[in-house]
Design an enzyme around this catalytic site. Sequence first.
Site, PDB file in Angstrom:
ATOM      1  N   LYS A 111       0.860  -1.195   0.000  1.00 40.24           N
ATOM      2  CA  LYS A 111       0.000   0.000   0.000  1.00 40.24           C
ATOM      3  C   LYS A 111       0.891   1.237   0.000  1.00 40.24           C
ATOM      4  CE  LYS A 111      -3.942   1.463   2.849  1.00 40.24           C
ATOM      5  NZ  LYS A 111      -4.534   1.210   4.188  1.00 40.24           N
TER       6      LYS A 111
HETATM    7  C1  E4P Z   1      -8.065   2.266   4.447  1.00 44.68           C
HETATM    8  O1  E4P Z   1      -7.182   1.697   3.855  1.00 44.68           O
HETATM    9  C2  E4P Z   1      -7.839   3.261   5.509  1.00 44.68           C
HETATM   10  O2  E4P Z   1      -6.849   2.766   6.322  1.00 44.68           O
HETATM   11  C3  E4P Z   1      -9.079   3.473   6.335  1.00 44.68           C
HETATM   12  O3  E4P Z   1     -10.208   2.959   5.672  1.00 44.68           O
HETATM   13  C4  E4P Z   1      -9.251   4.885   6.821  1.00 44.68           C
HETATM   14  O4  E4P Z   1     -10.454   4.977   7.537  1.00 44.68           O
HETATM   15  P1  E4P Z   1     -10.815   6.243   8.444  1.00 44.68           P
HETATM   16  O5  E4P Z   1     -11.042   7.423   7.545  1.00 44.68           O
HETATM   17  O6  E4P Z   1     -12.064   5.840   9.150  1.00 44.68           O
HETATM   18  O7  E4P Z   1      -9.658   6.463   9.356  1.00 44.68           O
END
Ligand code: E4P
Length: 204
Positions: A83
């Site tokens: 990622k």
């Molecule tokens: C996804 O890869 C992110 O880590 C996550 O969905 C972020 O979510 P949040 O906006 O609730 O912190």
Amino acid sequence: MRIFLDTADTAVIRKHWDTGLIDGVTTNPTLMMKAGRNVDDVYQEIKDIGVTDISMEVVGSGADMINEGLRLHKTFGQCATIKVPMTKEGLLACRTLFGEGINVNVTLIFSAAQAILAAKAGAKYVSPFVGRVDDNSFDGIELIDQISDIYTIQNIRKTEILAASVRDVKTVSDSFASGAHVVTIAPPVFPQLFYHVLTDHGLY
Ligand code: E4P
């Protein structure tokens, strides 16, 4: 139509994995910090549970991201989806890792233009942050719609839309209805997907 859990809590993953309805896991540095454990130990435990698609976030300079992505892929194999953030360095890392046959998830997508660039860089997934778009008074589902339309019109098949920052049941179904291939959800949302008040009423 795949559902991922957005967590580094292995006990929670194990519990929901047993339903057979979870298809993968996404993690990020904040979730890892919350887990308070050695990062590789967490990935290994998730892999041992049987998860075959784990987003592992890398940080730092372009070179740092590439080196760590290569290391993670070598350690955990094909279940490691690297990622990277939606930055110029992140996309350069994406291109390099894609060239090595490694799956990449480009995260922190907030516009259709960013999703176009990520697809061109070879991403397997683009992660539009639906909840955070909504938090800022824009429409997160409209963003999914736009990206899906563009990918369909342009016949982009190798990059999939992974709706992220999803915190409620309605956003799960809206994301799929708008063309998301995958939705990653905060674990408390998963049991809520089973529930409907009228189902409960119908049982008695
Ligand atoms: C996804 O890869 C992110 O880590 C996550 O969905 C972020 O979510 P949040 O906006 O609730 O912190």
